[in-house]
Design a protein around this motif. Structure first.
Motif, PDB file in Angstrom:
ATOM      1  N   THR A  68       0.827  -1.205   0.000  1.00  6.63           N
ATOM      2  CA  THR A  68       0.000   0.000   0.000  1.00  6.63           C
ATOM      3  C   THR A  68       0.865   1.260   0.000  1.00  6.63           C
ATOM      4  N   VAL A  71       2.499   1.637  -3.446  1.00  8.30           N
ATOM      5  CA  VAL A  71       1.526   2.081  -4.455  1.00  8.30           C
ATOM      6  C   VAL A  71       1.226   3.565  -4.275  1.00  8.30           C
ATOM      7  N   ASP A  72       1.017   4.002  -3.019  1.00 11.71           N
ATOM      8  CA  ASP A  72       0.764   5.423  -2.750  1.00 11.71           C
ATOM      9  C   ASP A  72       1.929   6.284  -3.209  1.00 11.71           C
ATOM     10  N   TRP A  73       3.152   5.830  -2.938  1.00 18.57           N
ATOM     11  CA  TRP A  73       4.350   6.582  -3.335  1.00 18.57           C
ATOM     12  C   TRP A  73       4.424   6.691  -4.865  1.00 18.57           C
ATOM     13  N   LEU A  74       4.139   5.603  -5.550  1.00 17.80           N
ATOM     14  CA  LEU A  74       4.177   5.601  -7.013  1.00 17.80           C
ATOM     15  C   LEU A  74       3.116   6.533  -7.590  1.00 17.80           C
ATOM     16  N   GLU A  75       1.930   6.516  -7.014  1.00 16.78           N
ATOM     17  CA  GLU A  75       0.873   7.406  -7.494  1.00 16.78           C
ATOM     18  C   GLU A  75       1.253   8.874  -7.286  1.00 16.78           C
ATOM     19  N   GLN A  76       1.916   9.179  -6.183  1.00 11.52           N
ATOM     20  CA  GLN A  76       2.380  10.551  -5.951  1.00 11.52           C
ATOM     21  C   GLN A  76       3.396  10.956  -7.010  1.00 11.52           C
ATOM     22  N   CYS A  77       4.264  10.029  -7.376  1.00 14.16           N
ATOM     23  CA  CYS A  77       5.259  10.325  -8.418  1.00 14.16           C
ATOM     24  C   CYS A  77       4.578  10.623  -9.746  1.00 14.16           C
ATOM     25  N   TRP A  78       3.533   9.884 -10.080  1.00  9.08           N
ATOM     26  CA  TRP A  78       2.826  10.102 -11.338  1.00  9.08           C
ATOM     27  C   TRP A  78       2.172  11.477 -11.383  1.00  9.08           C
ATOM     28  N   HIS A  79       1.785  11.999 -10.230  1.00  9.34           N
ATOM     29  CA  HIS A  79       1.092  13.276 -10.174  1.00  9.34           C
ATOM     30  C   HIS A  79       2.038  14.461 -10.064  1.00  9.34           C
ATOM     31  N   GLN A  80       3.335  14.209  -9.946  1.00 11.09           N
ATOM     32  CA  GLN A  80       4.307  15.291  -9.884  1.00 11.09           C
ATOM     33  C   GLN A  80       4.522  15.848 -11.282  1.00 11.09           C
TER      34      GLN A  80
END
Length: 87
Positions: A68, A71-80
């Motif tokens: 979890t 996944v949260d860290w990866l989603e934050q990267c996508w939104h940068q």
């Protein structure tokens, strides 16, 4: 001009399970970061530049964080925003 002697710091990594330390050591060696596992199972990592600190943190995070959190860290990267968006 770069200095002839780069300061380094050797740190023990104890936050990961002993069996995973060998995986971390192999990955760090793949990244050309000097490290080794001692006979008592401790992972010793030599940090010689700031990029190595980020790489060590990333390797350790991959072995210790829950799915979890990853996944949260990866989603934050996508939104940068991309670096090229700052021009």
């Amino acid at each position: 001009m770069q200095p002839s002697c780069t300061p380094s710091l050797t740190v023990p990594i104890l936050t990961i399970a002993r069996c995973d330390r060998w995986l971390a050591c192999q990955r760090l060696q793949d990244l050309s970061i000097p490290c080794h596992c001692t006979e008592d199972g401790c992972l010793q990592v030599e940090v010689t530049h700031p990029t190595a600190i980020a790489q060590v943190r990333s390797v350790i995070q991959q072995l210790t964080a829950s799915r979890t959190v990853l996944v949260d860290w990866l989603e934050q990267c996508w939104h940068q925003p991309a670096a090229s968006d700052f021009h």
